[in-house]
Design an enzyme around this catalytic site. Structure first.
Site, PDB file in Angstrom:
ATOM      1  N   LYS A  31      -5.554   0.087 -18.431  1.00  0.00           N
ATOM      2  CA  LYS A  31      -4.462   0.895 -18.030  1.00  0.00           C
ATOM      3  C   LYS A  31      -4.582   0.529 -16.396  1.00  0.00           C
ATOM      4  O   LYS A  31      -5.186  -1.128 -16.236  1.00  0.00           O
ATOM      5  CB  LYS A  31      -5.862   1.559 -17.574  1.00  0.00           C
ATOM      6  N   ILE A  90       3.068  -7.228  -4.828  1.00  0.00           N
ATOM      7  CA  ILE A  90       1.658  -7.448  -3.275  1.00  0.00           C
ATOM      8  C   ILE A  90       1.414  -7.832  -3.132  1.00  0.00           C
ATOM      9  O   ILE A  90       0.648  -7.183  -2.095  1.00  0.00           O
ATOM     10  CB  ILE A  90       2.339  -6.230  -3.328  1.00  0.00           C
ATOM     11  N   PHE A 105       1.163  -1.080   0.174  1.00  0.00           N
ATOM     12  CA  PHE A 105       0.122  -0.085  -0.263  1.00  0.00           C
ATOM     13  C   PHE A 105       0.952   1.599   0.151  1.00  0.00           C
ATOM     14  O   PHE A 105       0.290   1.524   0.698  1.00  0.00           O
ATOM     15  CB  PHE A 105      -0.868   0.329   1.047  1.00  0.00           C
ATOM     16  N   THR A 139      -8.535 -11.138 -10.520  1.00  0.00           N
ATOM     17  CA  THR A 139      -7.363 -10.393  -9.700  1.00  0.00           C
ATOM     18  C   THR A 139      -7.937  -8.755  -8.931  1.00  0.00           C
ATOM     19  O   THR A 139      -7.270  -7.781  -8.521  1.00  0.00           O
ATOM     20  CB  THR A 139      -5.848 -10.119 -10.005  1.00  0.00           C
ATOM     21  N   GLY A 151      -5.192  -1.172 -10.004  1.00  0.00           N
ATOM     22  CA  GLY A 151      -5.922  -1.314  -8.541  1.00  0.00           C
ATOM     23  C   GLY A 151      -5.419  -0.128  -7.642  1.00  0.00           C
ATOM     24  O   GLY A 151      -6.654  -0.357  -6.455  1.00  0.00           O
ATOM     25  N   GLU A 152      -5.498   0.733  -7.881  1.00  0.00           N
ATOM     26  CA  GLU A 152      -5.775   2.425  -6.626  1.00  0.00           C
ATOM     27  C   GLU A 152      -7.066   2.895  -7.261  1.00  0.00           C
ATOM     28  O   GLU A 152      -7.055   3.912  -6.219  1.00  0.00           O
ATOM     29  CB  GLU A 152      -4.655   2.941  -7.352  1.00  0.00           C
ATOM     30  N   ASN A 193      -7.085  -9.846 -16.129  1.00  0.00           N
ATOM     31  CA  ASN A 193      -7.352 -10.905 -15.053  1.00  0.00           C
ATOM     32  C   ASN A 193      -8.620 -10.304 -14.221  1.00  0.00           C
ATOM     33  O   ASN A 193      -8.712  -9.293 -13.112  1.00  0.00           O
ATOM     34  CB  ASN A 193      -6.521 -11.144 -14.249  1.00  0.00           C
ATOM     35  N   ILE A 199      -9.326  -5.646 -18.989  1.00  0.00           N
ATOM     36  CA  ILE A 199      -9.073  -6.360 -17.788  1.00  0.00           C
ATOM     37  C   ILE A 199      -8.290  -7.576 -17.701  1.00  0.00           C
ATOM     38  O   ILE A 199      -8.469  -7.940 -18.525  1.00  0.00           O
ATOM     39  CB  ILE A 199     -10.559  -6.360 -16.765  1.00  0.00           C
TER      40      ILE A 199
HETATM   41 MO1  MOS Z   1       1.580   2.820  -4.021  1.00  0.00          MO
HETATM   42  S1  MOS Z   1       0.906   3.734  -2.846  1.00  0.00           S
HETATM   43  O1  MOS Z   1       2.240   3.759  -4.960  1.00  0.00           O
HETATM   44  O2  MOS Z   1       2.100   1.385  -3.226  1.00  0.00           O
END
Ligand code: MOS
Length: 746
Positions: A699, A479, A253, A632, A702-703, A629, A627
């Protein structure tokens, strides 16, 4: 064995690639995690566990500063060293601070002075963890107190322009002051967000071992190649002599972007004792000595016409960091491109404090900046008497409103419309208090989501194995995000191999350099390197086949050209084929504005007696290019939604304004959502291909889901009960104080 090189700089959009014409359809499938069985059977060794069978490994335990800013005048470790089982107390480093900012290549060795509470002062090394911990309590450190600044709220007067960071510190267009003054309807409010902790499941850990002059470090860092450089700088040694391994990382994170004190001290202690040394931080130490998200104060000003067109948009942010640290929370990042408006002013200012370093944390910028922006959009919509979705739609820009670049792809309005349809937005209570379920007041809220897309250079080694299958190797990390699985899928799809026949090796700094995990760039960047390698493999195989590469098909371990089909193995003729490939972003990236988009929809119940908020439903509709996967990606979005629940309702690092101590430094007192706080979550992906974003047309995802979600929740709270709190988190005491008379126990 032959080795081929491949290099691809993406200067043109990647339309109708081999992936679009794939015969195999592996990319995109919700394939199970490549390393999942290893993790659930305990065979995936995380950093600390790499030494589990090493009887010779020693245990390190930190002595942390119990002062804020202070000078160390005496450090007496005699009592600790006299304890049976104690092997060593590290002497030559008194205060090593971690470096969470990837651009900040200097974990400073600070002589004699500590700058914040909880800073590593020394390390006690012993035969067991328990002895090391007990002995650490016997180390006597005498301090001379120095004047420090511990309350960032008091420092906003001293906020200064920190210069450009990951985003510019100041962005303007037109004349904001004049535009705002002339606007028919204006809105002006200040929002505050607290400091937060990354709180990854795996505490920071390191195991160091020397082989002569060479250091091998098992750690849990997100950006291995950068981390090697940071560790080399801290130890004053050439980086060529350092290997970092981190094949499995239990969440980051952003809290593991930079090398930490545990790596530096483990290395020092291992050198001084001649034994492997392992350190795992306690949960309290993770909170107090790694890094945090900075608190923010954000002023949003919106000026609009009566029919809801924004003419002036201002977002001025102040955040703190520890003295000397360069990062600032780029809270205004989304405001730069999310809505139209000819007059714009977005600023980032910083104050210096003697509190734990602030660093990137999950969607740095958007995660807290969009709380303010998306609350303000709702507040303004109400002022204008326009539906919140309609207000956003009316301010949908055709091009990036700041730099006038075309958007590479943007389905924000589609996400809002699809979300509204699925969620039943038309049933939203018209006024606070309109809908209730016993003593629970029910409300609906929504917010836009956006996350700037990033792409990094990346290298991989692809080996087509003469025997069977292929191997992918890179120092890229996973991660928990799904890197192993996605790289496997890309190669399986492009090479026509079974996923189980492709080995993926990650997280070793001796392997070709990947981009590391951060900024949601990992899958697209390292995936594009695998794409580049596979394209080169296809060229080589076409040549061996005497066929044109464009007509070559690969499926089921076979290579097909026209009416000819041979096995891949037969083309390899008993010899591995090795390809070292490098991908880098080019003009296609720079010529467009790129971001992922989404919309969150939330239903809450607010208890009119206690002020407690329960999230009852949460839906995110997202469009983030291809997308890679489905499983995930969805899992990442669930994580973002849950993070958003914590952000909206409970998460807050409480700092003792007398000395910078983080008071609630564990998971009992720092409240992340637990299962009972999380309702059934729903995530929907809209189909999208973005040929400018990567050869995969993908694109970052994750965030995205954490961006804006907290605002959807607090907008729903307002809709439920009419209480608008501009100070996050929206805990029950703040809600209760705002409930109209007749509600609550007063
Ligand atoms: Mo993320 S906050 O760019 O690991």
């Amino acid at each position: 064995m032959s080795t081929l090189k491949a290099h691809y700089r993406m200067d043109a959009p990647a339309r109708e690639t081999r992936i679009d014409r794939s015969m195999n359809s592996v990319i995109g499938k919700p394939q199970d995690r490549y390393e999942g069985p290893l993790k659930v059977t305990g065979q995936a060794a995380y950093a600390y566990e790499t030494a589990r069978n090493r009887k010779d490994a020693l245990y390190g335990y930190f002595v942390l500063s119990t002062r804020g800013k202070a000078r160390i005048i005496r450090l007496d470790s005699r009592a600790a060293e006299a304890m049976p089982g104690v092997r060593h107390v590290v002497r030559d480093a008194r205060a090593v601070r971690g470096s969470a900012d990837p651009s900040d290549n200097k974990p400073a060795l600070i002589e004699d002075e500590v700058v914040h509470y909880g800073q590593a002062v020394t390390l006690v090394v012993a035969d067991s963890f328990e002895v090391a911990r007990a002995a650490a309590r016997l180390v006597q450190v005498d301090y001379e107190p120095l004047d420090g600044d511990y309350d960032p709220k008091e420092l906003t007067d001293t906020a200064y322009d920190p210069g450009d960071g990951a985003v510019p510190s100041t962005v303007t267009k037109g004349d904001f002051g004049a535009g705002f003054a002339a606007a028919e309807v204006t809105f002006d409010a200040i929002y505050t967000t607290p400091s937060q902790s990354h709180a990854a499941m795996e505490p920071h850990a390191a195991v160091a071992e020397w082989d002569g002059e060479d250091l091998i470090l098992d750690g849990c860092y997100q950006l291995i190649s950068t981390n090697v450089g940071q560790l080399a700088a801290a130890l004053g040694m050439p980086k060529e002599r350092i290997t970092i391994r981190a094949p499995y990382i239990g969440g980051g994170f952003g809290g593991k972007l930079g090398i930490g004190a545990e790596a530096v001290f483990a290395a020092l202690a291992a050198r001084e004792t001649g034994r492997p040394v392992k350190i795992a931080l306690t949960r309290q130490q993770v909170f107090q000595m790694t890094s945090r998200r900075g608190e923010t104060q954000q002023r949003i000003r919106l000026g609009a016409t009566r029919d809801g067109r924004i003419t002036a948009i201002g977002h001025e942010t102040i955040t703190s960091n520890c003295v000397g640290d360069q990062f600032f929370e780029p809270a205004g990042i989304s405001t730069m491109f999310l809505y139209s408006g000819e007059n714009r002013r977005i600023t980032h200012r910083r104050t210096d404090a003697n509190i734990l370093m602030a660093s990137s944390m999950r969607a740095p910028g958007e995660a807290v900046g969009m709380l303010a922006l998306e609350n303000a959009m709702d507040e303004m919509a109400e002022k204008l008497k326009i539906d919140p979705i309609e207000f956003r739609r009316r301010n949908e820009p055709e091009r990036d409103p700041q730099d006038d670049l075309p958007f590479s792809s943007r389905r924000l309005v589609d996400c809002m419309d699809e979300g509204a349809r699925r969620f039943g937005w038309e049933r939203r209570p018209k006024r606070p208090g309109d809908l209730r379920d016993g003593e629970w007041l029910i409300g609906y809220g929504m917010a836009a989501a956006s996350r700037k897309n990033m792409l990094q250079p990346a290298s991989v080694r692809l080996t087509l194995l003469a025997e069977k299958g292929a191997r992918i190797e890179t120092d890229m990390t996973d991660i928990g995000t799904g890197t192993y699985t996605i790289l496997n899928q890309i190669a399986a799809d492009m090479l026509g191999l079974a996923p189980e026949d492709i080995e993926v090796v990650l997280g070793d700094s001796r392997l070709p350099q990947g981009p590391g995990s951060g900024g949601s760039w990992g899958a697209s960047s390292s995936g594009s390197a695998v794409y580049t390698a596979c394209e080169q493999a296809i060229t080589a195989l076409a040549k061996r086949m005497g066929a044109d590469r464009s007509e070559l098909g690969l499926a089921n371990g076979n290579v097909i050209a026209g009416n000819r089909q041979v096995t891949l193995a037969s083309l390899l003729k008993g010899e591995d084929l090795v390809i070292e490939a490098t991908f880098e972003p080019g003009k296609a990236f720079k010529s467009t504005h790129q971001a992922s988009y989404g919309a969150h929809f939330c239903e809450v119940g607010v208890n009119e007696v206690t002020g407690e908020t329960r999230v009852r439903r949460l839906l995110t509709v997202a469009a983030a290019g291809r997308i890679l996967n489905e499983k995930t990606a969805r899992s990442q979005c669930f994580g973002g939604q849950i993070f958003g629940i914590g952000t909206a309702l409970t998460e807050e690092l409480v700092v003792d304004a007398r000395n910078g101590l983080i008071v609630n430094h564990d998971l009992a007192e720092y409240h992340v959502p637990v299962n009972a706080d999380v309702p059934q979550l729903e995530v929907v992906f809209l189909p999208e291909l973005d040929p400018y974003a990567s050869p995969l047309a993908s694109k970052g995802i994750g965030e995205l889901a954490i961006s804006g979600v907290g605002a959807a929740i607090t907008n729903a709270i307002y809709n439920a009960c009419g209480v608008r709190v501009r100070d996050y988190p929206m805990t029950l005491d703040k809600v209760l104080a705002g409930l109209p008379a007749g509600h609550g126990p007063r």
